[in-house]
Motif scaffolding. Structure first.
Motif, PDB file in Angstrom:
ATOM      1  N   TYR A  87    -134.411   5.918 -69.840  1.00 32.83           N
ATOM      2  CA  TYR A  87    -134.410   6.359 -68.358  1.00 32.83           C
ATOM      3  C   TYR A  87    -134.375   7.990 -68.341  1.00 32.83           C
ATOM      4  O   TYR A  87    -135.124   8.428 -67.398  1.00 32.83           O
ATOM      5  CB  TYR A  87    -133.148   5.686 -67.597  1.00 32.83           C
ATOM      6  CG  TYR A  87    -132.817   6.728 -66.600  1.00 32.83           C
ATOM      7  CD1 TYR A  87    -133.553   6.679 -65.488  1.00 32.83           C
ATOM      8  CD2 TYR A  87    -131.793   7.419 -66.696  1.00 32.83           C
ATOM      9  CE1 TYR A  87    -133.253   7.486 -64.356  1.00 32.83           C
ATOM     10  CE2 TYR A  87    -131.438   8.389 -65.535  1.00 32.83           C
ATOM     11  CZ  TYR A  87    -132.219   8.268 -64.334  1.00 32.83           C
ATOM     12  OH  TYR A  87    -131.883   9.100 -63.326  1.00 32.83           O
ATOM     13  N   ARG A  92    -136.611  14.185 -65.849  1.00 30.55           N
ATOM     14  CA  ARG A  92    -136.273  15.387 -64.743  1.00 30.55           C
ATOM     15  C   ARG A  92    -137.334  16.570 -65.271  1.00 30.55           C
ATOM     16  O   ARG A  92    -137.445  16.758 -66.569  1.00 30.55           O
ATOM     17  CB  ARG A  92    -135.035  15.934 -65.059  1.00 30.55           C
ATOM     18  CG  ARG A  92    -134.538  16.882 -64.119  1.00 30.55           C
ATOM     19  CD  ARG A  92    -133.012  16.780 -63.832  1.00 30.55           C
ATOM     20  NE  ARG A  92    -132.206  17.815 -63.027  1.00 30.55           N
ATOM     21  CZ  ARG A  92    -132.041  18.983 -63.754  1.00 30.55           C
ATOM     22  NH1 ARG A  92    -131.899  19.124 -65.175  1.00 30.55           N
ATOM     23  NH2 ARG A  92    -131.234  19.720 -63.162  1.00 30.55           N
ATOM     24  N   GLN A 190    -123.504  11.448 -59.330  1.00 34.68           N
ATOM     25  CA  GLN A 190    -123.878  12.461 -60.286  1.00 34.68           C
ATOM     26  C   GLN A 190    -122.844  13.598 -60.584  1.00 34.68           C
ATOM     27  O   GLN A 190    -122.694  14.147 -61.547  1.00 34.68           O
ATOM     28  CB  GLN A 190    -125.207  13.063 -60.020  1.00 34.68           C
ATOM     29  CG  GLN A 190    -126.397  12.500 -60.288  1.00 34.68           C
ATOM     30  CD  GLN A 190    -126.999  12.046 -58.968  1.00 34.68           C
ATOM     31  OE1 GLN A 190    -126.236  11.537 -57.975  1.00 34.68           O
ATOM     32  NE2 GLN A 190    -128.318  11.977 -58.466  1.00 34.68           N
ATOM     33  N   GLY A 473    -137.058  12.161 -52.884  1.00 33.66           N
ATOM     34  CA  GLY A 473    -137.353  12.075 -54.186  1.00 33.66           C
ATOM     35  C   GLY A 473    -138.207  10.987 -54.425  1.00 33.66           C
ATOM     36  O   GLY A 473    -138.903  10.670 -53.555  1.00 33.66           O
ATOM     37  N   ILE A 474    -138.272  10.569 -55.886  1.00 32.37           N
ATOM     38  CA  ILE A 474    -139.623   9.637 -56.391  1.00 32.37           C
ATOM     39  C   ILE A 474    -139.235   8.186 -55.703  1.00 32.37           C
ATOM     40  O   ILE A 474    -140.079   7.469 -55.242  1.00 32.37           O
ATOM     41  CB  ILE A 474    -139.764   9.674 -57.604  1.00 32.37           C
ATOM     42  CG1 ILE A 474    -140.979   8.821 -58.328  1.00 32.37           C
ATOM     43  CG2 ILE A 474    -138.547   8.905 -58.381  1.00 32.37           C
ATOM     44  CD1 ILE A 474    -142.166   9.402 -57.666  1.00 32.37           C
ATOM     45  N   LYS A 475    -137.866   7.829 -55.512  1.00 33.17           N
ATOM     46  CA  LYS A 475    -137.749   6.675 -54.879  1.00 33.17           C
ATOM     47  C   LYS A 475    -138.012   6.364 -53.568  1.00 33.17           C
ATOM     48  O   LYS A 475    -138.367   5.449 -52.927  1.00 33.17           O
ATOM     49  CB  LYS A 475    -136.105   6.166 -55.171  1.00 33.17           C
ATOM     50  CG  LYS A 475    -135.607   6.535 -56.510  1.00 33.17           C
ATOM     51  CD  LYS A 475    -134.106   6.026 -56.672  1.00 33.17           C
ATOM     52  CE  LYS A 475    -133.159   6.991 -56.107  1.00 33.17           C
ATOM     53  NZ  LYS A 475    -133.290   8.202 -57.120  1.00 33.17           N
TER      54      LYS A 475
HETATM   55  C1  HCA Z   1    -131.251  12.356 -60.874  1.00 30.98           C
HETATM   56  C2  HCA Z   1    -132.369  13.384 -61.341  1.00 30.98           C
HETATM   57  C3  HCA Z   1    -133.267  13.522 -60.272  1.00 30.98           C
HETATM   58  C4  HCA Z   1    -134.091  12.349 -59.658  1.00 30.98           C
HETATM   59  C5  HCA Z   1    -135.083  12.729 -58.910  1.00 30.98           C
HETATM   60  C6  HCA Z   1    -135.730  11.801 -57.871  1.00 30.98           C
HETATM   61  C7  HCA Z   1    -134.055  14.672 -60.488  1.00 30.98           C
HETATM   62  O1  HCA Z   1    -130.627  12.658 -60.134  1.00 30.98           O
HETATM   63  O2  HCA Z   1    -130.907  11.684 -61.797  1.00 30.98           O
HETATM   64  O3  HCA Z   1    -134.963  10.781 -57.322  1.00 30.98           O
HETATM   65  O4  HCA Z   1    -136.849  11.820 -57.543  1.00 30.98           O
HETATM   66  O5  HCA Z   1    -134.386  15.864 -59.969  1.00 30.98           O
HETATM   67  O6  HCA Z   1    -134.829  14.556 -61.589  1.00 30.98           O
HETATM   68  O7  HCA Z   1    -132.461  14.349 -58.906  1.00 30.98           O
END
Ligand code: HCA
Ligand code: CFN
Length: 541
Positions: A87, A92, A190, A473-475
């Motif tokens: 994962y 990042r 986090q 973010g990506i989600k």
């Molecule tokens: C994380 C990393 C993250 C996830 C990014 C996202 C990052 O929180 O574990 O959800 O798109 O910046 O890579 O925040």
């Protein structure tokens, strides 16, 4: 164009109406309609209600992925099942400078190190396997340092990563091995991982190398992670100003920088949420003062540079900083003007991490855009509400007896979580303290703050506000785009960047202008709309 904004109190009420009463009561405290005329509490850093789809990540992500992720010459060995390591493998967007790949040329970021824990290790314990993995990493790479990161099962079965690390460190003699008890389930997000990472860096790495810096103005840049090359742009600016960066925490960083970071005069803190613990521990132990800076936006960058000049009270540095600003800022202003036709009056919403949902509002404001609603994933109350911070300690000890005071006085006096009375005492003693302002301070009245936003809440906000751009973010990205709204990732920058500093601001303006200029997302029909369902959550299969 002026859009008529919906009433945030009604939006809030309607969103909450969907929840069972007990949950609505809890969520209500995390949704705040900004009213600057009063102090407002923004509930944050509390457990996500089970069943609600959150944006948050885990403690391991904050520790291994975020804080230690960008350091190129530490081997980050994950103790746990392979999935956790997979994962975190290059997900990042940490960048390293290939020309500077560590003092000895090492760069381990591209590798994925794991103990690949199996059922039998869960039953009989995994310490033997961990020792073997550390040995193997050492034999193959001869690294300066190895960090061991615990994933959830490690905490449950009780493997002692610290004892194993100590033993291996002693055995090797020339490799610093240390562990992190950053099991994913710890804390509520986090954020717990940041704290654990900070503590262990402070305990095991910072201060090990007393080589004195050669620069005149020696700083560390904390809370900058070189996403999309941001740190490269900031390095460029610091160099122009004649400011020497001993270490960043932790974008484009290396072990030697960390080990020498205590020789700096000053710590600049970009992302307060993830690294404030290091800043505070370094202030207490080494007397290095810190203050918040923000390099996201042309004006913000100029302001932060000026603040550094003021701190040093050195006319030579101040003049040089002014020269740099004069040379760089006009083209940034021009670039902002150039996009105004497209961007002015547009609405943005941003739900990101623990600092960017604040910092990027300024950049959008430079383009004439308004942030109507924003929130963090895992911030604490001070990131929203602000707080008074430690006195600024000057480098020249005789300007005021602050250095002496600091060492001799009751160490409690320097506890950052001072009461009001203690702050008044400090003032009476002639000590300055500055105020760290949170997100709320920079938002307009009647905008809506939502902490730890849920998928459902984000959907509803989009429906009500119809923002021109949504940042997350990506989600979130593809769901939001299927709703017809462009989404800018403020985590990875969507493969763009840098966005920090003067050049970064220009990149950002153009990228956002492009996104606002395309009507492609409006032309698409989301699959769930094709099926006739009104809500993506009840998409007919
Ligand atoms: C994380 C990393 C993250 C996830 C990014 C996202 C990052 O929180 O574990 O959800 O798109 O910046 O890579 O925040
Ligand atoms: S680079 Fe930082 S700036 S460290 Fe933090 S709070 Fe994350 S990984 Mo994603 S982009 Fe984000 Fe911040 Fe600080 Fe990044 S807003 S969520 S943990 N974050």
């Amino acid at each position: 164009e002026d859009k008529k904004l919906p009433d945030p109190s009604i939006i809030k009420e309607e969103i909450l109406a969907k929840y069972p009463p007990k949950i609505a009561r809890k969520r209500a405290k995390s949704m705040v309609v900004v009213d600057k005329s009063m102090d407002q509490e923004v509930q944050s850093n509390v457990r996500t209600i089970p069943g609600i789809i959150t944006q948050r990540g885990c403690c391991y992500a904050g520790c291994k992925g975020v804080v230690l992720g960008p350091t190129r010459d530490i081997i980050n060995l994950v103790h746990g099942p392979i999935g956790c390591s997979f994962y975190a493998w290059l997900t990042r967007r940490n960048q390293t400078d290939p020309g500077e790949a560590g003092p000895d040329g090492e760069n381990f970021i591209n590798y994925c190190f794991s103990t690949d824990m199996q059922d039998s290790n869960i039953v009989f314990g995994g310490e033997k396997k961990l020792k073997q993995a550390i040995q193997e990493a050492y034999d193959i790479f001869k690294p300066k340092a190895i960090g061991v990161f615990s994933t959830c099962p490690v905490g449950l079965i009780g493997d002692d990563v610290h004892a194993v690390s100590r033993e291996m460190k002693e055995k090797f003699g020339d490799c610093n091995v240390f562990g992190f008890s950053c099991e994913g389930y710890k804390g509520v997000s986090q954020s717990a991982g940041h704290h654990i990472a900070n503590n262990q860096l402070f305990k095991h790495v910072i201060g090990r190398d007393n080589t004195q810096p050669e620069g005149k103005y020696n700083i560390n840049l904390l809370g900058e992670y070189n996403i999309g090359g941001d740190a490269f742009e900031l390095d460029r600016i610091f160099e122009l100003c004649g400011i020497n960066v001993i270490s960043t925490f932790s974008g484009n960083s290396n072990v030697t920088g960390f080990e020498r970071s205590h020789t700096a005069d000053l710590n600049l803190v970009m992302c307060h949420r993830s690294i404030n613990y290091v800043a505070e521990m370094m202030e207490t132990k080494y007397g290095i003062p810190w203050f918040k800076v923000n390099f996201i936006g042309g004006d913000a960058t100029a302001k932060s540079l000026r603040r550094i000049g003021e701190y040093y009270e050195d006319p030579e540095l101040i003049a040089r900083i002014e020269e740099v600003i004069t040379a760089e800022l006009p083209s940034v202003k021009q670039a902002a003007k150039d996009v105004l036709k497209t961007t002015d009056g547009k609405l943005a919403m941003m739900f990101v991490g623990g600092s960017r949902a604040h910092h990027y509002q300024e950049l959008f404001a430079e383009m004439g855009m308004t942030t109507v609603s924003a929130g963090y994933e895992f911030a604490h109350r001070d990131d929203y509400e602000g707080r008074k911070v430690l006195p600024t300690i000057k480098v020249d000890a005789d300007s005021r007896n602050i250095e002496e005071l600091k060492i001799e006085a009751d160490p409690e006096l320097y506890n950052p979580r001072k009461t009001k009375v203690e702050l008044e005492d400090l003032e009476k003693n002639g000590l300055e303290f500055s105020e760290y302002k949170g997100m709320k301070n920079d938002m307009a009245d009647q905008s809506l703050i939502v902490d730890d936003i849920s998928h459902w809440e984000a959907d509803k906000l989009i429906e009500y506000y119809k923002p021109d751009i949504f940042c997350a973010g990506i989600k979130e990205k593809y769901v939001v785009q299927k709703m017809g709204i462009p989404l800018k990732q403020l985590h990875s920058y969507d493969y763009g960047g840098p966005y920090a500093g003067f050049e970064g601001a220009k990149n950002f303006y153009t990228d956002i202008e492009r996104m606002l200029s395309t009507s492609i997302w409006k032309k698409l029909k989301a699959p769930w709309l094709e099926t006739g369902a009104s809500d993506p959550c009840i998409c007919a299969e």
